[in-house]
Write a protein that holds these residues in place. Structure first.
Motif, short mmCIF file in Angstrom:
data_model
loop_
_atom_site.label_atom_id
_atom_site.label_comp_id
_atom_site.label_asym_id
_atom_site.label_seq_id
_atom_site.Cartn_x
_atom_site.Cartn_y
_atom_site.Cartn_z
N SER A 189 0.81 -1.22 -0.12
CA SER A 189 0.04 0.02 -0.08
C SER A 189 0.82 1.32 -0.15
N THR A 190 1.87 1.19 -0.49
CA THR A 190 2.85 2.32 -0.69
C THR A 190 2.79 2.97 -2.19
N LEU A 191 2.39 2.26 -3.15
CA LEU A 191 2.28 2.65 -4.30
C LEU A 191 0.93 2.29 -5.20
N VAL A 192 0.45 3.20 -6.16
CA VAL A 192 -0.70 2.81 -7.02
C VAL A 192 -0.12 3.13 -8.38
N ALA A 193 -0.55 1.79 -9.17
CA ALA A 193 -0.27 1.87 -10.60
C ALA A 193 -1.44 2.22 -11.17
N THR A 194 -1.42 2.92 -12.27
CA THR A 194 -2.38 3.18 -13.19
C THR A 194 -2.00 3.06 -14.65
N GLY A 195 -3.28 2.53 -15.26
CA GLY A 195 -2.87 2.12 -16.96
C GLY A 195 -3.87 3.02 -17.61
N GLU A 211 4.44 11.31 -8.65
CA GLU A 211 4.68 10.57 -9.59
C GLU A 211 5.96 9.86 -9.30
N VAL A 212 5.99 8.62 -9.22
CA VAL A 212 7.21 7.89 -9.15
C VAL A 212 7.83 7.38 -10.44
N ALA A 213 7.06 6.88 -11.45
CA ALA A 213 7.78 6.54 -12.64
C ALA A 213 6.49 6.54 -13.75
N THR A 214 7.09 6.87 -14.74
CA THR A 214 6.19 6.35 -16.08
C THR A 214 6.78 5.25 -16.78
N LEU A 215 5.93 4.09 -17.08
CA LEU A 215 6.32 3.07 -17.78
C LEU A 215 6.06 3.08 -19.34
N THR A 216 6.88 3.28 -20.08
CA THR A 216 6.78 3.43 -21.62
C THR A 216 7.19 2.22 -22.17
N GLN A 233 7.17 -6.76 -8.85
CA GLN A 233 6.84 -6.64 -10.10
C GLN A 233 5.67 -6.30 -10.48
N LEU A 234 5.49 -5.55 -11.67
CA LEU A 234 4.15 -5.19 -12.11
C LEU A 234 3.85 -5.81 -13.54
N LEU A 235 2.76 -6.26 -13.99
CA LEU A 235 2.39 -6.85 -15.14
C LEU A 235 1.40 -5.52 -15.89
N ALA A 249 11.33 -1.75 -8.66
CA ALA A 249 12.11 -1.01 -7.82
C ALA A 249 13.14 -0.04 -8.85
N SER A 250 13.52 -0.69 -10.07
CA SER A 250 14.38 -0.09 -11.04
C SER A 250 13.49 0.68 -11.90
N LYS A 251 12.07 0.35 -12.17
CA LYS A 251 11.29 0.84 -13.00
C LYS A 251 11.58 0.21 -14.48
N ARG A 252 12.28 -0.80 -14.52
CA ARG A 252 12.89 -1.01 -15.90
C ARG A 252 12.09 -2.21 -16.33
N ARG A 253 11.88 -2.63 -17.46
CA ARG A 253 11.36 -3.87 -18.27
C ARG A 253 12.10 -5.02 -18.18
#
Length: 415
Positions: A189-195, A211-216, A233-235, A249-253
């Motif tokens: 409960s420290t982050l929210v992910a939005t698509g 905003e922590v990161a934009t995943l592009t 991990q996030l899918l 953690a790294s915001k990388r793919r």
């Protein structure tokens, strides 16, 4: 390290250890996903003690008693028939989504009327109306297991974070340039992910609202997203036919899962984070190895788009729902079809397992929801009464209550 106490987790079966390390309280879980009523208790407790140094000989009997209680819960026969309890008619426009808190005592609904409402499950009374969005509230979620915050994603391109107790808005997350269509809290409960329809996913800090990161990288709408059980991990599933696994953690793919030939309708990790399921408009569901990103199975059998796919809580079963009006249950291990669920007269847009994993719930455009036996595929009950398409169905944590949401502007509570 000093063990402080045990907590039981019934679904999926497990024991949570609370312990003290260097003055800090920590938790770890012992997952018992293969536990059955027939499992030999002494052998299992011996295995647990060998693999977990916190559990010493003096705790063996206590652990045995806890595992026995989990076995009893698993052995309970579920012959429960759901009875219609209440219809909530607070809306003049259709609902979009429904979600329970962890205890099941409250649930939330999003709507085309630009609000999210918080309801008391037992009484059906409205506790709060969350107002402030300027367009459809499409995605809603509690920060389970805590249940003290709510996130709402809207076609107005913003996500809002609310206090579940008071209805106060903590933050408005701005940055997407198109509609937000899916969201999720991480388990901590420290982050929210939005698509979003803007082809990106974003991560937001719950505490600061930043905003922590934009995943592009996706080239079309991000329609589905899911954190793994530990939040590392996030899918993201996209209309570009691909799924991406991101390192939080790294915001990388980490991997791009390529193989579907149609838009992705849903993605989900299983409980132990080893497998991923994806449903697609290409009429198939695929299983992927999370560590390597390799496709391990393509689950066919549908003649139209797969609109939803999910694991049961133990991760041993997979269910698929299709526009062809049927659903299927597969073994996640053997990839065999165990049951085909036939009886709906319209497309099935949502499917979920009961927490126990022995029942499947489906929502259909034929104005009904149905309850099925997960092993035999027998239809156990038809939940009737809605006057338009049922697009949402959800169990509470105990599996004792169902909410169905419909385009008829109502939701119904079933006990």
């Amino acid at each position: 390290m000093r063990l402080k106490r045990f907590l039981l987790r019934y679904f999926p079966p497990g024991i949570i250890l609370e312990y003290e390390q260097a003055g800090n309280f920590r938790t770890k879980s012992i997952d018992l996903l293969d536990l059955t009523p027939q499992t030999n208790l002494d052998e299992l407790v011996s295995e647990i003690m060998q693999s977990e140094p916190l559990i010493t000989e003096s705790r063996a009997e206590q652990v045995k008693e806890l595992v026995f209680r989990l076995q009893q819960k698993l052995a309970q026969q579920d012959h429960h028939r759901f009875c219609f309890s209440k219809e909530l008619k607070a809306y003049i426009l259709p609902l979009t989504n429904v979600a329970f808190d962890k205890s099941g005592s409250r649930f939330i609904t999003g709507s085309y009327d630009r609000t999210c409402r918080v309801w008391d499950t037992a009484s059906g009374t409205e506790l709060h109306t969350l107002e402030g969005h300027k367009n459809v509230v499409y995605a809603v979620a509690f920060n389970n297991p805590y249940g003290d915050k709510i996130a709402t994603g809207s076609f107005d391109k913003t996500c809002k974070l609310w206090c579940a107790e008071t209805g106060k808005c903590f933050h408005t997350f701005r940055g997407h340039v198109a509609e937000i269509v899916c969201l999720a809290f991480n388990p901590q409960s420290t982050l929210v992910a939005t698509g979003s329809m803007d082809a990106t996913a974003k991560l937001w800090d719950v505490e600061s609202g930043e905003e922590v990161a934009t995943l592009t990288g996706h080239t079309a709408e991000v329609l589905s997203l899911c954190f793994n059980t530990v939040g590392s991990q996030l899918l993201t599933g996209s209309f570009d036919h691909t799924i991406v696994i991101w390192d939080v953690a790294s915001k990388r793919r980490i991997h791009t899962l390529i193989g579907h030939t149609g838009e992705i309708s849903n993605v989900q990790f299983n409980w132990d984070c080893s497998l991923i399921v994806s449903g697609s408009m290409d009429k198939t569901c695929k299983l992927w190895e999370a560590a390597s990103g390799k496709c391990v199975a393509t689950l066919g059998g549908h003649t139209e788009e797969v609109l939803d796919a999910c694991f049961d809580l133990s991760g041993q079963l997979v269910a698929t729902a299709s526009a062809d009006g049927t659903a299927q249950v597969f073994s996640a291990a053997t990839h065999q079809c165990l049951a085909r669920l036939t009886g709906h007269d319209g497309e099935i847009s949502k499917i979920c397992f009961s927490p126990q994993g022995n029942r499947v719930l489906t929502a259909s455009s034929d104005k009904t929801a149905r309850l099925w036996d997960a092993q035999s595929g027998e239809c156990l009950q038809v939940l009737k009464g809605h006057t338009d398409e049922v697009f949402s169905c959800v169990f509470n944590y105990e599996g004792s209550t169902i909410i169905t949401g419909s385009k008829d502007n109502t939701c119904r509570i079933w006990y």
